[in-house]
Design a protein around this motif. Sequence first.
Motif, PDB file in Angstrom:
ATOM      1  N   TYR A 202       0.830  -1.208   0.000  1.00 38.57           N
ATOM      2  CA  TYR A 202       0.000   0.000   0.000  1.00 38.57           C
ATOM      3  C   TYR A 202       0.864   1.258   0.000  1.00 38.57           C
ATOM      4  O   TYR A 202       0.510   2.257  -0.623  1.00 38.57           O
ATOM      5  N   LEU A 203       1.997   1.213   0.669  1.00 43.19           N
ATOM      6  CA  LEU A 203       2.889   2.373   0.680  1.00 43.19           C
ATOM      7  C   LEU A 203       3.546   2.579  -0.681  1.00 43.19           C
ATOM      8  O   LEU A 203       3.774   3.716  -1.096  1.00 43.19           O
ATOM      9  N   ILE A 204       3.837   1.491  -1.381  1.00 46.74           N
ATOM     10  CA  ILE A 204       4.488   1.581  -2.685  1.00 46.74           C
ATOM     11  C   ILE A 204       3.635   2.383  -3.660  1.00 46.74           C
ATOM     12  O   ILE A 204       4.162   3.168  -4.453  1.00 46.74           O
ATOM     13  N   THR A 205       2.325   2.221  -3.599  1.00 45.85           N
ATOM     14  CA  THR A 205       1.447   2.911  -4.545  1.00 45.85           C
ATOM     15  C   THR A 205       1.027   4.298  -4.066  1.00 45.85           C
ATOM     16  O   THR A 205       0.367   5.029  -4.799  1.00 45.85           O
ATOM     17  N   SER A 206       1.415   4.673  -2.883  1.00 45.35           N
ATOM     18  CA  SER A 206       1.047   5.982  -2.333  1.00 45.35           C
ATOM     19  C   SER A 206       1.951   7.078  -2.886  1.00 45.35           C
ATOM     20  O   SER A 206       3.149   6.874  -3.072  1.00 45.35           O
ATOM     21  N   ASP A 207       1.363   8.236  -3.117  1.00 49.99           N
ATOM     22  CA  ASP A 207       2.137   9.407  -3.557  1.00 49.99           C
ATOM     23  C   ASP A 207       2.526  10.309  -2.398  1.00 49.99           C
ATOM     24  O   ASP A 207       3.196  11.320  -2.602  1.00 49.99           O
TER      25      ASP A 207
ATOM     26  N   ASP B 155      11.751   4.452   2.450  1.00 50.91           N
ATOM     27  CA  ASP B 155      13.203   4.650   2.557  1.00 50.91           C
ATOM     28  C   ASP B 155      13.722   4.119   3.884  1.00 50.91           C
ATOM     29  O   ASP B 155      14.792   3.494   3.941  1.00 50.91           O
ATOM     30  N   GLU B 156      12.981   4.349   4.957  1.00 54.15           N
ATOM     31  CA  GLU B 156      13.385   3.835   6.262  1.00 54.15           C
ATOM     32  C   GLU B 156      13.394   2.307   6.256  1.00 54.15           C
ATOM     33  O   GLU B 156      14.292   1.675   6.825  1.00 54.15           O
ATOM     34  N   PHE B 157      12.399   1.713   5.611  1.00 54.77           N
ATOM     35  CA  PHE B 157      12.337   0.260   5.484  1.00 54.77           C
ATOM     36  C   PHE B 157      13.587  -0.262   4.776  1.00 54.77           C
ATOM     37  O   PHE B 157      14.223  -1.207   5.227  1.00 54.77           O
ATOM     38  N   ARG B 158      13.955   0.376   3.674  1.00 57.80           N
ATOM     39  CA  ARG B 158      15.147  -0.008   2.924  1.00 57.80           C
ATOM     40  C   ARG B 158      16.397   0.137   3.787  1.00 57.80           C
ATOM     41  O   ARG B 158      17.243  -0.748   3.834  1.00 57.80           O
ATOM     42  N   ASP B 159      16.508   1.271   4.476  1.00 53.84           N
ATOM     43  CA  ASP B 159      17.688   1.521   5.298  1.00 53.84           C
ATOM     44  C   ASP B 159      17.802   0.534   6.456  1.00 53.84           C
ATOM     45  O   ASP B 159      18.903   0.083   6.794  1.00 53.84           O
ATOM     46  N   ARG B 160      16.683   0.170   7.069  1.00 50.76           N
ATOM     47  CA  ARG B 160      16.703  -0.809   8.162  1.00 50.76           C
ATOM     48  C   ARG B 160      17.117  -2.170   7.622  1.00 50.76           C
ATOM     49  O   ARG B 160      17.858  -2.905   8.268  1.00 50.76           O
TER      50      ARG B 160
ATOM     51  N   LEU C 237       9.230  -0.342  13.318  1.00 50.60           N
ATOM     52  CA  LEU C 237       9.002   0.045  11.933  1.00 50.60           C
ATOM     53  C   LEU C 237       7.860  -0.764  11.331  1.00 50.60           C
ATOM     54  O   LEU C 237       6.979  -0.220  10.662  1.00 50.60           O
ATOM     55  N   GLN C 238       7.851  -2.060  11.576  1.00 49.33           N
ATOM     56  CA  GLN C 238       6.776  -2.896  11.045  1.00 49.33           C
ATOM     57  C   GLN C 238       5.418  -2.474  11.616  1.00 49.33           C
ATOM     58  O   GLN C 238       4.409  -2.501  10.902  1.00 49.33           O
ATOM     59  N   ASP C 239       5.387  -2.085  12.870  1.00 44.74           N
ATOM     60  CA  ASP C 239       4.136  -1.587  13.460  1.00 44.74           C
ATOM     61  C   ASP C 239       3.653  -0.340  12.737  1.00 44.74           C
ATOM     62  O   ASP C 239       2.458  -0.195  12.452  1.00 44.74           O
ATOM     63  N   ARG C 240       4.570   0.574  12.417  1.00 45.64           N
ATOM     64  CA  ARG C 240       4.203   1.802  11.714  1.00 45.64           C
ATOM     65  C   ARG C 240       3.758   1.517  10.285  1.00 45.64           C
ATOM     66  O   ARG C 240       2.801   2.109   9.785  1.00 45.64           O
TER      67      ARG C 240
ATOM     68  N   TRP D 193       9.699  -1.563  -7.571  1.00 44.46           N
ATOM     69  CA  TRP D 193      10.152  -0.865  -6.367  1.00 44.46           C
ATOM     70  C   TRP D 193      11.397  -1.523  -5.802  1.00 44.46           C
ATOM     71  O   TRP D 193      12.383  -0.858  -5.487  1.00 44.46           O
ATOM     72  N   ARG D 194      11.382  -2.843  -5.699  1.00 41.48           N
ATOM     73  CA  ARG D 194      12.552  -3.565  -5.177  1.00 41.48           C
ATOM     74  C   ARG D 194      13.778  -3.341  -6.045  1.00 41.48           C
ATOM     75  O   ARG D 194      14.888  -3.236  -5.539  1.00 41.48           O
ATOM     76  N   ALA D 195      13.582  -3.257  -7.346  1.00 45.27           N
ATOM     77  CA  ALA D 195      14.711  -3.069  -8.265  1.00 45.27           C
ATOM     78  C   ALA D 195      15.384  -1.721  -8.061  1.00 45.27           C
ATOM     79  O   ALA D 195      16.545  -1.555  -8.432  1.00 45.27           O
ATOM     80  N   THR D 196      14.706  -0.776  -7.433  1.00 48.14           N
ATOM     81  CA  THR D 196      15.311   0.536  -7.214  1.00 48.14           C
ATOM     82  C   THR D 196      16.292   0.533  -6.054  1.00 48.14           C
ATOM     83  O   THR D 196      17.033   1.497  -5.891  1.00 48.14           O
ATOM     84  N   TRP D 197      16.312  -0.527  -5.264  1.00 52.67           N
ATOM     85  CA  TRP D 197      17.222  -0.525  -4.112  1.00 52.67           C
ATOM     86  C   TRP D 197      17.920  -1.841  -3.861  1.00 52.67           C
ATOM     87  O   TRP D 197      18.660  -1.971  -2.888  1.00 52.67           O
ATOM     88  N   VAL D 198      17.765  -2.821  -4.699  1.00 50.97           N
ATOM     89  CA  VAL D 198      18.451  -4.095  -4.516  1.00 50.97           C
ATOM     90  C   VAL D 198      19.314  -4.349  -5.731  1.00 50.97           C
ATOM     91  O   VAL D 198      18.797  -4.429  -6.836  1.00 50.97           O
ATOM     92  N   PRO D 199      20.606  -4.462  -5.646  1.00 44.00           N
ATOM     93  CA  PRO D 199      21.359  -4.217  -4.422  1.00 44.00           C
ATOM     94  C   PRO D 199      21.479  -2.718  -4.151  1.00 44.00           C
ATOM     95  O   PRO D 199      21.305  -1.917  -5.052  1.00 44.00           O
TER      96      PRO D 199
END
Length: 110
Positions: free
Chosen positions: A7-12, A21-26, A62-65, A89-95
């Motif tokens: 749901y966050l991926i499709t949000s503007d 970004d926080e999810f990726r950084d964690r 983070l998962q709770d948020r 979305w995953r391709a933008t940060w992996v690796p």
Amino acid sequence: MTGWIDYLITSDDPADKALLDEFRDRAWAHGQLMQFIAADPANITSETFQRMTEEQELQNALQDRIHARGVELRDAGHVPADESAFKAWRATWVPLASHLPSDDEPMPRA
């Protein structure tokens, strides 16, 4: 199966993008900690155990948020990301190339 992150991926909303970004950084921080610990049995100490515990607490918060925001978006009628949007979305940060050192720098450690 739809995850709350979908749901966050499709949000503007910029706040949702910041949460992604926080999810990726964690995820990066957790991976680096695990890489450090697994690299040498001597790295398994009470200090690294404490760092693992702290990391798990950060992940849980983070998962709770993410869950709470995903529920809000779902209840407001937002559509979750489909498989192709999730993969994009995953391709933008992996690796996480932005975190990789140059050839003459040592690999980062936790």
